[in-house]
Design a protein around this motif. Structure first.
Motif, PDB file in Angstrom:
ATOM      1  N   GLU A  62       0.787  -1.230   0.000  1.00 57.81           N
ATOM      2  CA  GLU A  62       0.000   0.000   0.000  1.00 57.81           C
ATOM      3  C   GLU A  62       0.826   1.291   0.000  1.00 57.81           C
ATOM      4  O   GLU A  62       0.486   2.232  -0.722  1.00 57.81           O
ATOM      5  CB  GLU A  62      -0.966  -0.022   1.184  1.00 57.81           C
ATOM      6  CG  GLU A  62      -2.034  -1.107   1.040  1.00 57.81           C
ATOM      7  CD  GLU A  62      -2.732  -1.440   2.333  1.00 57.81           C
ATOM      8  OE1 GLU A  62      -3.629  -0.660   2.712  1.00 57.81           O
ATOM      9  OE2 GLU A  62      -2.387  -2.468   2.952  1.00 57.81           O
ATOM     10  N   ALA A  66       0.431   4.175  -2.858  1.00 55.31           N
ATOM     11  CA  ALA A  66       0.088   5.563  -2.538  1.00 55.31           C
ATOM     12  C   ALA A  66       1.027   6.535  -3.251  1.00 55.31           C
ATOM     13  O   ALA A  66       0.597   7.614  -3.687  1.00 55.31           O
ATOM     14  CB  ALA A  66       0.140   5.778  -1.029  1.00 55.31           C
ATOM     15  N   ALA A 113      -5.195   1.981  -2.291  1.00 57.02           N
ATOM     16  CA  ALA A 113      -4.099   2.929  -2.093  1.00 57.02           C
ATOM     17  C   ALA A 113      -3.761   3.685  -3.373  1.00 57.02           C
ATOM     18  O   ALA A 113      -3.344   4.842  -3.325  1.00 57.02           O
ATOM     19  CB  ALA A 113      -2.863   2.195  -1.568  1.00 57.02           C
TER      20      ALA A 113
END
Length: 315
Positions: A62, A66, A113
């Motif tokens: 994740e 991001a 994400a």
């Protein structure tokens, strides 16, 4: 009962009966391309040639996802989907099934994400089994269970192993996806079930029944326009799926041989697909969302131009 020949005939009849328009229907569909790891160097040429976003094959942790989301947003683009691909929900090995479930969970979390709202998932496949040729399928199935009872005209005994495999794939895939739906709902990420060449759900009614059987907005069809051509025309599949069942589109073309049997994948616009019929079917299904070109070998400018012409009707 649907056969490829009957669908082709029905497509021709519908096209002949379809009213003419001064201009082809235009759709508001966002344009994307498949990429790997998200980098500015990879995305910038796409952004400069009119692409709205990308679908990534890079399933990662994740925090890394991001970062990819931030890269895309700096270019006013979006990572709209994660291509998870093949799973083995029909494996006889429980450990393999659990491994596939965990891989899908990771893809769902990565999608969240990335800022994506769907993943592409192929639940399973079957192969090395005697089955009808694509143009000979004539499927009958139980509307309650989704179990196939026949797959072709005549004696189906030679297809018994395939029928069993198809029905087992339906049951095991349904059980697996139902386990994943609560996480998908929690994350706000749709599980898009793709109609790839896995020799399963090859009839548009059967595919619709499988997708609709979840009765959940978190399991929908990830419809590949080019993948179905060897069975029947994509506008018929879109019409069968109807409004609300398609979460995303893949765009490529397929050129049938002169006898309408077999063929090969080609660039969008170079094949046997009736793109005005596809646009009309998408308009009738009220589809608005993303479509991702699953093809290579042309300049990005040419892909962008063809997308605008074929999908959005901007000649």
């Amino acid at each position: 009962m649907i056969t490829r020949r009957s669908v082709l005939a029905a497509s021709a009849a519908l096209l002949a009966a379809r009213p003419t328009f001064a201009a082809p229907p235009q759709l508001s569909i966002k344009k994307a391309k498949i990429v790997g790891k998200i980098t500015e160097a990879l995305l910038k040429p796409l952004q400069q040639t009119g692409f709205d976003g990308v679908e990534t094959t890079h399933v990662c942790d994740e925090p890394e996802a991001a970062v990819g989301k931030a890269v895309a947003e700096r270019l006013n683009m979006r990572v709209h989907s994660v291509l998870r691909g093949w799973m083995d929900f029909n494996s006889p090995d429980p450990k393999q099934v659990e491994s596939s479930l965990e891989a899908t969970r990771k893809a769902l979390r990565a999608a969240k994400a990335y800022g994506a709202d769907a993943i592409l998932l192929v639940p399973c496949r079957v192969s090395k089994i005697v089955m009808p040729e694509p143009w000979d399928f004539k499927i009958e199935f139980d509307e309650k269970t989704g179990h196939v009872t026949r797959v072709a005209d005549g004696d189906n005994e030679k297809y018994a192993e395939y029928i069993t495999a198809q029905n087992r794939a339906t049951d095991t895939s349904r059980a697996a996806v139902e386990k994943l739906i609560p996480l998908a709902q929690e994350l706000g990420v749709v599980i898009g079930l793709e109609n790839v060449w896995n020799n399963l759900w090859v009839d548009p009614r059967l595919y619709r029944h499988f997708v609709a059987s979840f009765k959940s907005p978190w399991a929908k069809a990830y419809f590949d326009i080019g993948n179905v051509v060897k069975y029947s025309m994509p506008d018929m599949w879109i019409a069968e799926l109807g409004a609300g069942q398609i979460c995303k589109l893949h765009v490529k073309d397929f050129k049938l041989n002169p006898d309408n049997h077999n063929g090969k994948f080609v660039h969008p616009g170079d094949g046997s697909i009736d793109w005005p019929a596809v646009r009309a079917a998408l308009a009738n299904a009220k589809y608005e969302g993303w479509a991702t070109i699953e093809d290579g070998g042309l300049a990005l400018e040419e892909f962008s131009k063809r997308f605008d012409t074929l999908i959005n009707g901007k000649a």
